[in-house]
Write a protein that holds these residues in place. Structure first.
Motif, PDB file in Angstrom:
ATOM      1  N   GLY A   1       0.462  -1.689  -0.374  1.00  0.00           N
ATOM      2  CA  GLY A   1      -0.156  -0.062   0.334  1.00  0.00           C
ATOM      3  C   GLY A   1       1.220   1.002  -0.068  1.00  0.00           C
ATOM      4  O   GLY A   1       0.244   2.199   0.071  1.00  0.00           O
ATOM      5  N   ILE A   2       2.372   1.125   0.118  1.00  0.00           N
ATOM      6  CA  ILE A   2       3.242   2.284  -0.034  1.00  0.00           C
ATOM      7  C   ILE A   2       3.747   3.010  -1.150  1.00  0.00           C
ATOM      8  O   ILE A   2       4.250   1.465  -1.557  1.00  0.00           O
ATOM      9  CB  ILE A   2       3.741   1.963   0.564  1.00  0.00           C
ATOM     10  CG1 ILE A   2       3.375   2.114   2.582  1.00  0.00           C
ATOM     11  CG2 ILE A   2       5.097   3.332   0.935  1.00  0.00           C
ATOM     12  CD1 ILE A   2       2.406   3.472   2.826  1.00  0.00           C
ATOM     13  N   TYR A   3       3.684   3.513  -2.142  1.00  0.00           N
ATOM     14  CA  TYR A   3       4.732   3.440  -3.386  1.00  0.00           C
ATOM     15  C   TYR A   3       5.077   4.689  -3.526  1.00  0.00           C
ATOM     16  O   TYR A   3       4.071   6.269  -3.531  1.00  0.00           O
ATOM     17  CB  TYR A   3       3.115   3.166  -4.419  1.00  0.00           C
ATOM     18  CG  TYR A   3       3.895   3.756  -5.607  1.00  0.00           C
ATOM     19  CD1 TYR A   3       4.450   2.473  -6.285  1.00  0.00           C
ATOM     20  CD2 TYR A   3       4.515   4.347  -6.011  1.00  0.00           C
ATOM     21  CE1 TYR A   3       5.111   2.424  -7.682  1.00  0.00           C
ATOM     22  CE2 TYR A   3       5.171   4.835  -7.576  1.00  0.00           C
ATOM     23  CZ  TYR A   3       5.885   3.744  -8.179  1.00  0.00           C
ATOM     24  OH  TYR A   3       6.240   3.617  -9.128  1.00  0.00           O
ATOM     25  N   LEU A   4       6.507   4.796  -3.474  1.00  0.00           N
ATOM     26  CA  LEU A   4       7.687   6.181  -3.399  1.00  0.00           C
ATOM     27  C   LEU A   4       7.888   5.992  -4.419  1.00  0.00           C
ATOM     28  O   LEU A   4       8.990   5.299  -4.778  1.00  0.00           O
ATOM     29  CB  LEU A   4       7.941   6.275  -2.087  1.00  0.00           C
ATOM     30  CG  LEU A   4       7.154   6.389  -0.600  1.00  0.00           C
ATOM     31  CD1 LEU A   4       7.554   7.304   1.182  1.00  0.00           C
ATOM     32  CD2 LEU A   4       6.686   7.744  -0.769  1.00  0.00           C
ATOM     33  N   ALA A   5       7.496   6.559  -5.616  1.00  0.00           N
ATOM     34  CA  ALA A   5       8.172   7.285  -6.680  1.00  0.00           C
ATOM     35  C   ALA A   5       9.787   8.030  -6.431  1.00  0.00           C
ATOM     36  O   ALA A   5       9.639   8.393  -5.144  1.00  0.00           O
ATOM     37  CB  ALA A   5       7.699   7.904  -7.328  1.00  0.00           C
TER      38      ALA A   5
END
Length: 318
Positions: free
Chosen positions: A269-273
């Motif tokens: 659930g965590i997406y850090l580009a």
């Protein structure tokens, strides 16, 4: 040529308003069944072409501005007394942008679906154009193809372009900004001759099957944005990791949000580009400590300490 004085207060406002890409308000929104991205893109293209062929803007006012002209864009239907007007389709430029269904929730898997972004530079600014990785100081009005307004920000605000929906951010990069900002000493600033234009986007470059931050934009809505492009922060470093955000577009596709070196290590659930991640390779060493900076802390270049062809800040086994 219009020159603009604006309160310094508004330059301090930083936010992602109507044109940001989020799902606020979805709990109260009517659920629209997901549709194929390619199917909607074809419908939107037909609708946009029809609109651009049957509408015009007040180009004559911009060609020969009167002393009291407000330099506002007015779009109207070609009919009646306006039947001889030049249609928008003759003036706009366009760019094909590939979109993946991954950008939206609940859609069937489709990758690299072409979407055509239309944009109209009504008046070029005297400055340069921002990149998709920059903060831009702008004002805008957003409307549907029927002319109904859904949001606006007439006082200028600063928007990080990669934090907005794809068509809006890419559209802003097509417009030149004003010149050097001059402090008038009376609480206002002067941007010189700034850029004025319009963006026409299919829903796949907007909110798709979502409903926008206010929860009121109907799903699959093509959108129109009138824009004043005042200024921008060159080489914006959004995450403060020492690297200008535009240099974190690893695949060079103009979309900073699909470049994520350490995606496999991030919690569910965590997406850090990378442009929003201060440790791009999740090795516990901040990115800013794995790049070359000058004495003033400005970005100079990348390091590859072990010579394996992978930069240190992207190499978690360096």
């Amino acid at each position: 040529m219009k020159r603009n004085k604006l309160s310094i207060f508004f330059l301090l406002v930083i936010g992602l308003y109507s044109c940001r890409n989020d799902d606020d308000g979805l709990l109260d929104a009517e659920v629209v069944p997901p549709r194929l991205l390619s199917e909607v893109a074809a419908e939107d293209e037909t609708e946009l072409n029809e609109y651009l062929s049957t509408h015009f803007y007040n180009y004559e006012d911009f060609e020969n501005p009167s002393d009291d002209f407000d330099f506002n864009i007015v779009i109207d239907t070609i009919a009646g007394d306006n039947s001889s007007k030049r249609p928008l389709i003759d003036d706009v430029q366009s760019e094909i942008i590939l979109v993946s269904s991954d950008n939206f929730s609940g859609l069937e898997e489709e990758n690299d679906v072409p979407h055509k972004l239309y944009y109209l530079e009504v008046r070029p600014g005297e400055g340069e154009s921002p990149t998709i990785g920059d903060n831009a100081i702008i004002s805008y009005e957003g409307s549907y193809l029927d002319g109904n307004l859904f949001d606006s920000s007439i006082p200028p605000l600063s928007l990080y372009l990669s934090g907005t929906v794809r068509g809006f951010g890419q559209g802003i990069t097509k417009f030149k900004s004003g010149g050097e900002i001059v402090d008038n000493g009376d609480g206002t600033v002067d941007f010189g001759t700034y850029g004025i234009g319009v963006i026409f986007m299919p829903s796949g470059l907007g909110y798709g099957n979502g409903r926008g931050p206010s929860g009121t934009i109907p799903a699959y809505s093509p959108l129109v944005f009138k824009v004043d492009s005042f200024s921008f922060v060159e080489n914006t470093d959004f995450d403060g990791d020492g690297i200008p955000s535009i240099l974190e577009d690893l695949n060079g596709d103009g979309d900073l949000n699909n470049d994520n070196t350490d995606e496999d290590t991030e919690p569910l659930g965590i997406y850090l580009a990378n442009h929003n991640d201060s440790d791009d390779d999740a090795d516990g060493i901040p990115t800013i400590d794995e790049i070359e900076l000058d004495a003033d802390g400005n970005f100079v270049g990348f390091k590859d300490t072990d010579g394996d062809g992978i930069y240190d800040h992207l190499d978690n086994d360096n």
